[in-house]
Design an enzyme around this catalytic site. Structure first.
Site, PDB file in Angstrom:
ATOM      1  N   MET A   1      -9.585   8.751   7.660  1.00  0.00           N
ATOM      2  CA  MET A   1      -9.971   9.264   6.338  1.00  0.00           C
ATOM      3  C   MET A   1     -10.996  10.165   6.616  1.00  0.00           C
ATOM      4  O   MET A   1     -12.153  10.329   6.009  1.00  0.00           O
ATOM      5  CB  MET A   1     -10.432   7.889   5.691  1.00  0.00           C
TER       6      MET A   1
ATOM      7  N   ASP B   1       0.957  -1.194   0.071  1.00  0.00           N
ATOM      8  CA  ASP B   1       0.040   0.057   0.029  1.00  0.00           C
ATOM      9  C   ASP B   1       0.749   1.274  -0.067  1.00  0.00           C
ATOM     10  O   ASP B   1       1.894   1.391   0.386  1.00  0.00           O
ATOM     11  CB  ASP B   1      -0.881  -0.033   1.196  1.00  0.00           C
TER      12      ASP B   1
ATOM     13  N   LYS C   1      -3.554   3.042  -2.708  1.00  0.00           N
ATOM     14  CA  LYS C   1      -4.823   4.073  -2.998  1.00  0.00           C
ATOM     15  C   LYS C   1      -4.786   5.238  -2.223  1.00  0.00           C
ATOM     16  O   LYS C   1      -4.734   5.110  -0.996  1.00  0.00           O
ATOM     17  CB  LYS C   1      -5.998   3.102  -2.695  1.00  0.00           C
TER      18      LYS C   1
END
Length: 262
Positions: free
Chosen positions: A182, A49, A71
């Site tokens: 997030m 990641d 991502k």
């Protein structure tokens, strides 16, 4: 010195043709688990990641192929379905495939989706939990996730609005501290929704950027002003956001001594 009365440590064999979904932790290589290190040293192919610390990749088998599958919000990124299909493809090639994910694979890491794809394809897999940033980040900022005099519960939630987002009024009604992943872009709206749900404007907020790394910075604020303070701070994601009474403990428990932007 090794204790002769203890049996030797027996770690599972990383079988060819299998995929291990491994948590790399939040950044500090010292938080890597022994089983994760074991996997890194055996893997033939590593799919990793964006938030995996480069120092952790240095532990990998020198002969392993490294494939980036990061991502990041607002940037061109591989589709999750494509990543899952890639893991299946590599596993079927008979490789020892390490899917290396920041934090813990099953805590807002979409590891569950990848595991389901492997099950559907008949590819054997193992899950290696990791230290999640939602707990380690606050700890490195001197904020305990729970404290007997402050809270009897803590809520981990995502600020991402996919699927409609969280019911912020319901979460506010619990009065439990919130630890948000997030939530950078949506912080202003989230703060407004929490206040509409009953949380006081003076409720403490901490934004922990680059948690557990040498770049870690912490902004402390309140629900009423956090969005404006964050916009003025010059800080950037990734970040973990903590909301609630536990934030106040940072003033006494900041064992790292990282300055706050108050």
């Amino acid at each position: 010195m090794t204790d002769p009365t203890l049996p030797p440590l027996a770690l599972p064999v990383f079988q060819p043709g299998s995929v291990w979904l491994v948590g790399a932790g939040p950044g500090d290589p010292g938080l890597l688990t022994l089983l994760a290190l074991h996997a890194l040293r055996q893997a033939d192919h590593i799919v990793y990641d964006a938030l995996v610390d480069e120092r952790i990749l240095d532990f990998a088998n020198p002969g392993a192929v490294r494939e980036f599958a990061g991502k990041r919000g607002g940037r061109p990124s591989p589709a999750q379905e494509d990543i899952s299909l890639r893991l299946v493809e590599l596993g079927r090639q008979g490789l020892r495939v390490l899917r290396l994910k920041a934090g813990d694979p099953f805590v807002f890491g979409r590891g569950g989706e990848e595991a389901l794809a492997l099950v559907a394809a008949g590819v054997p897999f193992r899950v290696v939990p990791g230290v999640t940033a939602g707990l380690a980040g606050p700890a490195y900022a001197g904020i305990p996730a729970t404290h007997r005099t402050a809270n009897q519960a803590v809520i981990l939630a995502t600020g991402h609005s996919a699927g409609g987002g969280a019911d912020w009024a319901a979460l506010a009604a619990t009065k439990a501290p919130l630890i948000l992943y997030m939530a950078w872009r949506g912080l202003g709206d989230i703060a407004q929704a929490l206040m509409a749900g009953g949380l006081e404007p003076e409720t403490a907020v901490a934004v922990i950027c680059d948690a557990t790394t040498p770049r870690q910075k912490v902004l402390t604020s309140t629900l009423a002003t956090c969005a404006r303070d964050l916009a003025d701070s010059g800080l950037a994601p990734p970040a973990i956001i903590v909301i609630g009474a536990i934030v106040a403990l940072r003033g006494t428990l900041d064992w790292l001594g990282v300055p706050s932007d108050d």
